[in-house]
Design a protein around this motif. Structure first.
Motif, PDB file in Angstrom:
ATOM      1  N   MET A 179     -15.184  -5.773  -1.387  1.00  0.00           N
ATOM      2  CA  MET A 179     -15.101  -4.427  -0.803  1.00  0.00           C
ATOM      3  C   MET A 179     -13.688  -3.859  -0.988  1.00  0.00           C
ATOM      4  O   MET A 179     -12.695  -4.496  -0.719  1.00  0.00           O
ATOM      5  CB  MET A 179     -15.472  -4.498   0.676  1.00  0.00           C
ATOM      6  N   HIS A 180     -13.657  -2.642  -1.455  1.00  0.00           N
ATOM      7  CA  HIS A 180     -12.439  -1.922  -1.773  1.00  0.00           C
ATOM      8  C   HIS A 180     -11.532  -1.741  -0.547  1.00  0.00           C
ATOM      9  O   HIS A 180     -10.328  -1.947  -0.601  1.00  0.00           O
ATOM     10  CB  HIS A 180     -12.896  -0.571  -2.302  1.00  0.00           C
ATOM     11  N   LEU A 185     -11.137  -3.429   2.124  1.00  0.00           N
ATOM     12  CA  LEU A 185     -10.488  -4.668   2.554  1.00  0.00           C
ATOM     13  C   LEU A 185      -9.145  -4.843   1.845  1.00  0.00           C
ATOM     14  O   LEU A 185      -8.121  -5.118   2.467  1.00  0.00           O
ATOM     15  CB  LEU A 185     -11.408  -5.841   2.194  1.00  0.00           C
ATOM     16  N   GLY A 186      -9.166  -4.647   0.546  1.00  0.00           N
ATOM     17  CA  GLY A 186      -7.939  -4.765  -0.241  1.00  0.00           C
ATOM     18  C   GLY A 186      -6.916  -3.718   0.184  1.00  0.00           C
ATOM     19  O   GLY A 186      -5.727  -4.001   0.263  1.00  0.00           O
ATOM     20  N   ILE A 187      -7.393  -2.521   0.465  1.00  0.00           N
ATOM     21  CA  ILE A 187      -6.478  -1.444   0.854  1.00  0.00           C
ATOM     22  C   ILE A 187      -5.781  -1.776   2.167  1.00  0.00           C
ATOM     23  O   ILE A 187      -4.570  -1.634   2.294  1.00  0.00           O
ATOM     24  CB  ILE A 187      -7.243  -0.109   0.945  1.00  0.00           C
ATOM     25  N   LYS A 239      -5.234  -4.689   3.406  1.00  0.00           N
ATOM     26  CA  LYS A 239      -4.282  -5.768   3.146  1.00  0.00           C
ATOM     27  C   LYS A 239      -2.956  -5.194   2.620  1.00  0.00           C
ATOM     28  O   LYS A 239      -1.877  -5.604   3.029  1.00  0.00           O
ATOM     29  CB  LYS A 239      -4.888  -6.732   2.111  1.00  0.00           C
ATOM     30  N   HIS A 240      -3.078  -4.204   1.721  1.00  0.00           N
ATOM     31  CA  HIS A 240      -1.863  -3.611   1.159  1.00  0.00           C
ATOM     32  C   HIS A 240      -1.139  -2.706   2.154  1.00  0.00           C
ATOM     33  O   HIS A 240       0.080  -2.616   2.129  1.00  0.00           O
ATOM     34  CB  HIS A 240      -2.181  -2.865  -0.133  1.00  0.00           C
ATOM     35  N   VAL A 241      -1.887  -2.047   3.020  1.00  0.00           N
ATOM     36  CA  VAL A 241      -1.241  -1.230   4.063  1.00  0.00           C
ATOM     37  C   VAL A 241      -0.386  -2.153   4.927  1.00  0.00           C
ATOM     38  O   VAL A 241       0.786  -1.864   5.203  1.00  0.00           O
ATOM     39  CB  VAL A 241      -2.290  -0.501   4.941  1.00  0.00           C
ATOM     40  N   GLN A 275       0.839  -5.092   4.208  1.00  0.00           N
ATOM     41  CA  GLN A 275       1.976  -5.612   3.419  1.00  0.00           C
ATOM     42  C   GLN A 275       3.105  -4.565   3.371  1.00  0.00           C
ATOM     43  O   GLN A 275       4.270  -4.891   3.577  1.00  0.00           O
ATOM     44  CB  GLN A 275       1.466  -5.900   2.017  1.00  0.00           C
ATOM     45  N   THR A 276       2.715  -3.317   3.114  1.00  0.00           N
ATOM     46  CA  THR A 276       3.708  -2.247   3.063  1.00  0.00           C
ATOM     47  C   THR A 276       4.375  -2.060   4.430  1.00  0.00           C
ATOM     48  O   THR A 276       5.588  -1.851   4.512  1.00  0.00           O
ATOM     49  CB  THR A 276       3.051  -0.938   2.574  1.00  0.00           C
ATOM     50  N   PHE A 312      -3.426   8.808  -1.092  1.00  0.00           N
ATOM     51  CA  PHE A 312      -3.671   7.953   0.041  1.00  0.00           C
ATOM     52  C   PHE A 312      -2.309   7.444   0.449  1.00  0.00           C
ATOM     53  O   PHE A 312      -1.667   6.760  -0.325  1.00  0.00           O
ATOM     54  CB  PHE A 312      -4.552   6.803  -0.452  1.00  0.00           C
TER      55      PHE A 312
END
Ligand SMILES: Nc1nc2c(ncn2[C@@H]2O[C@H](COP(=O)(O)OP(=O)(O)OP(=O)(O)O)[C@@H](O)[C@H]2O)c(=O)[nH]1
Ligand SMILES: [Mg+2]
Ligand SMILES: [Zn+2]
Lengths: 123, 221
Positions: free
Chosen positions: A1-2, A4-6, A8-10, A12-13, A106
């Motif tokens: 699922m897309h 989920l990855g987003i 995770k990156h939010v 991390q940022t 985004f």
């Protein structure tokens, strides 16, 4: 699922940002999501609510989402129009020589945070 | 006390920084990283296998196969005698720079000139996450149709080359090569387009020459 990855990156940022601004804890996060960014906001919030509990920095922080309207520019008549109901075809002149001005981005707009230099809350 | 901090950071900002750093390191070490993306089953593993076999003795190629869970692709590559590793993304729909770096750490990179990264079969998320590769290659197979650029514009914009595979199947499908090239170039004027069949070998030479030229160019950049 897309989404989920987003998320995770939010997160991390946000950790990078926390280091930069000497943040101890994040109280809330506001995202700006373009109408045509391809992100499903309901799924994004579900993923966020799951992941925030696994991370000390953002535990319990609500995620707010602000939608950014998609706008397209027409090179033939130099008009602008709403992308979502019209797509690539200009409703003013019928041309398809058009390009997106805004609405596919985004980004993390802002956070509410407590800094390390702030006095502890329950002291 | 709670204060508000304005950011305006893109979500992929931290990944973009990692990717740029990884690319610099790889360039300094003389290792050329190629990221391959496509829809599931377009022919990534087959194209890589054929390229590895064709270039044996000219460049030392290693392969990283990213997959959500299985490891069949890495086994196919290992059977060719090339260094390969299977990376499991544990449900993530794309590779990011951190995962790519971790994968490279498990490869004998000191003995390699080129590493292929077979990204997860998906055309949406890999387009948004820079892996640190020097070139991004998108694969589109003839059975998928010539209208893909209209459906996945970002992937076409982010790719340096488009390899149209399974050209041997063209007689059975209504695939318009001129149309796909026109649509891809409308999104990305600089994109290189290579029609190939990894089955018959037709067109492989032009793709391989481009790859070797890009590697040379990158080394001196
Ligand atoms: N006719 C023909 N078939 C091909 C060609 N390239 C790949 N195939 C077939 O297409 C199928 C999928 O190829 P793969 O190379 O496994 O595709 P992939 O993109 O790596 O697939 P995933 O890793 O599962 O996403 C296999 O049955 C291949 O034999 C080609 O050039 N011509
Ligand atoms: Mg494969
Ligand atoms: Zn117009």
């Amino acid at each position: 699922m897309h989404e989920l990855g987003i998320v995770k990156h939010v997160i991390q940022t946000l950790h990078d940002v926390a280091k930069e601004h000497d943040v101890r804890r994040i109280g809330s996060v506001t995202l700006e999501v373009g109408e045509v960014s391809g992100v499903v906001t309901e799924q994004l919030v579900d993923c966020w609510n799951y992941f925030r509990e696994k991370d000390e920095l953002v535990r319990g922080a609500p995620l707010y989402i602000e939608t950014v309207e998609a706008v397209t520019f027409c090179t033939a008549c130099e008009g602008t129009y709403k992308t979502v109901p019209n797509g690539k075809t200009c409703p003013l002149c019928g041309s398809t020589e058009t390009y997106l001005l805004q609405g596919n981005a985004f980004s993390i707009k802002q956070i509410e945070a407590e800094l390390n230099t702030d006095p502890p809350q329950n002291a | 006390m709670i204060r508000t901090i304005e950011l305006k950071e893109t979500v992929t900002a931290s990944n973009d920084r990692d990717a740029a750093e990884l690319r610099r390191e790889l360039t300094a070490r003389g290792l050329f990283l190629v990221n391959l993306t496509s829809a599931p089953g377009s022919g990534k593993t087959t194209l890589i296998s054929r390229t590895v076999s064709d270039l044996i003795g000219r460049v030392r190629i290693g392969v990283m196969e990213a997959d959500i869970a299985s490891d069949v692709d890495a086994k196919k590559i290992a059977a060719l005698g090339a260094a390969s590793i299977q990376l499991h993304t544990d449900g993530m729909c794309h590779m990011d720079a951190g995962m790519t770096r971790a994968g490279l750490a498990g490869m004998p990179t000191g003995d390699l000139d080129v590493v292929f990264l077979e990204n997860v079969g998906n055309l949406i998320c890999p387009a948004e996450f820079d892996t640190g590769a020097h070139v991004n290659v998108m694969i589109l197979s003839v059975p998928e149709g010539d209208d893909k650029p209209l459906k996945y514009p970002l992937m076409f914009q982010k790719s340096d080359a488009l390899v149209v595979t399974k050209t041997d199947a063209a007689p059975y499908f209504d695939f318009d090569f001129a149309a796909v090239t026109r649509r891809a170039r409308a999104l990305n004027p600089g994109i290189a387009v290579f029609p190939v069949s990894a089955k018959t070998g037709e067109g492989m030479r032009a793709w391989e020459d481009w790859l070797l030229a890009e590697r040379k160019r990158g080394r001196h950049a």
